[in-house]
Design an enzyme around this catalytic site. Structure first.
Site, PDB file in Angstrom:
ATOM      1  N   SER A   1       0.839  -1.196   0.000  1.00 36.09           N
ATOM      2  CA  SER A   1       0.000   0.000   0.000  1.00 36.09           C
ATOM      3  C   SER A   1       0.874   1.247   0.000  1.00 36.09           C
ATOM      4  CB  SER A   1      -0.890   0.011   1.259  1.00 36.09           C
ATOM      5  OG  SER A   1      -1.567   1.252   1.410  1.00 36.09           O
TER       6      SER A   1
ATOM      7  N   TYR B   1      -3.184   0.229  10.281  1.00 37.68           N
ATOM      8  CA  TYR B   1      -2.985  -0.170   8.886  1.00 37.68           C
ATOM      9  C   TYR B   1      -1.578   0.190   8.412  1.00 37.68           C
ATOM     10  CZ  TYR B   1      -4.210  -1.052   4.005  1.00 37.68           C
ATOM     11  OH  TYR B   1      -4.258  -1.551   2.721  1.00 37.68           O
TER      12      TYR B   1
END
Length: 295
Positions: A140, A153
């Protein structure tokens, strides 16, 4: 390249499902893995419709090291080899480090970091014996930057990137084995609406938002032509955000909080909830999220 044996972990929704369908259109044989049995049935049908003649489904959670072993053993038993493994399984949580429940934070991190470790430990020895194979980890933009209220995250993706980069270094002795990294930015998948949320407001993908099919196509290109030492970014804003984080940290820290609240949170109130972090929500799993619908 067609006719490969491709394992997609996290194949029931979002990027994983988009990648699986893209491989199916290339006439590759597929093993689809997810925690969500009901959603896997729909994923299997989509892949068969796209052109894949051989589609197996496995209900497993890669946080369990034994699950990773079962995935690889089942694939070898059915197909005799493993050509490509795509690890897209991830869960997400919104909330500060102080307010997010510890068990939610830990599960978010475990899914990305230990899921990658377990899967790589199970499949890379097989690829070494084959002298060929490609392991693709979907990371990501938040594997390179941090954002307030997304600490869980970010921690999961920074840790996952460290594991993947180490694996790239540790497989240099086997030229036919490749470990690749894909780093999407904001993608129109259901993850934003299924995430754990302790911010008090519902979430959405921040602009600019790309389609999961675009990431799926990037994954297929990597399987065709692996790039061992490069993290393939998918998102026009990624380089700018990373540059600001690294080169202008004071300015970045001043702007990132207000921009996050403006772009990634809506005005709609949201009760604290663990979302799909601990258990899947099959009825919400699909390729696309709700964007650009306003909520």
């Amino acid at each position: 390249m067609t006719g490969r044996v491709v394992v997609v972990v996290g194949a029931s929704s979002g990027i994983g499902l988009a990648a699986a369908v893209a491989f199916a259109a290339r006439d590759d044989d597929l093993v689809l893995v997810s925690r969500s049995a009901g959603a896997l049935d729909a994923a299997e049908a989509a892949c068969r419709d796209a052109g894949s003649g051989a589609v197996d489904v496995l209900v497993e959670d890669v946080r369990d090291p034994a699950a990773a072993d079962r995935i690889v053993a089942r694939t070898l038993d059915r197909h005799g080899r493993v050509d490509v493994v795509v690890h897209t399984a991830t869960v997400m949580g919104y909330g500060t480090v102080e307010t997010m429940p510890a068990e939610v934070f830990t599960t978010v991190v475990d899914t990305a970091v230990h899921g990658t470790v377990h899967l790589s430990r199970a499949v890379l020895p097989v690829m070494r014996r084959q002298r060929a194979g490609t392991f693709i980890g979907v990371n990501s933009l938040l594997g390179s930057v941090t954002v307030p209220q997304m600490g869980a995250y970010a921690a999961s993706k920074w840790g996952q990137r460290a594991v993947l980069r180490t694996l790239q270094q540790e497989t240099r002795d086997e030229p036919g084995v490749h470990v690749c990294i894909v780093s999407p930015g904001s993608i129109n998948t259901p993850i934003y609406y299924q995430a754990a949320n302790y911010t008090g407001r519902s979430a959405r993908p921040p602009w600019p938002v790309l389609s999961p099919e675009r990431v799926g196509a990037a994954i297929v290109r990597l399987a065709d032509r692996p790039r061992r030492h490069v993290s393939v970014a998918v998102g026009p804003g990624n380089p700018l955000v990373i540059a600001g984080f690294r080169l202008l940290p004071l300015l970045y820290d001043r702007l990132v909080g207000p921009l996050f609240r403006l772009a990634a949170l809506t005005r709609k109130p949201a009760e604290p909830a663990a979302g799909n972090v601990h258990q899947p929500v099959p009825e919400r799993e699909r390729v696309h999220g709700h964007w650009p619908a306003r909520s």
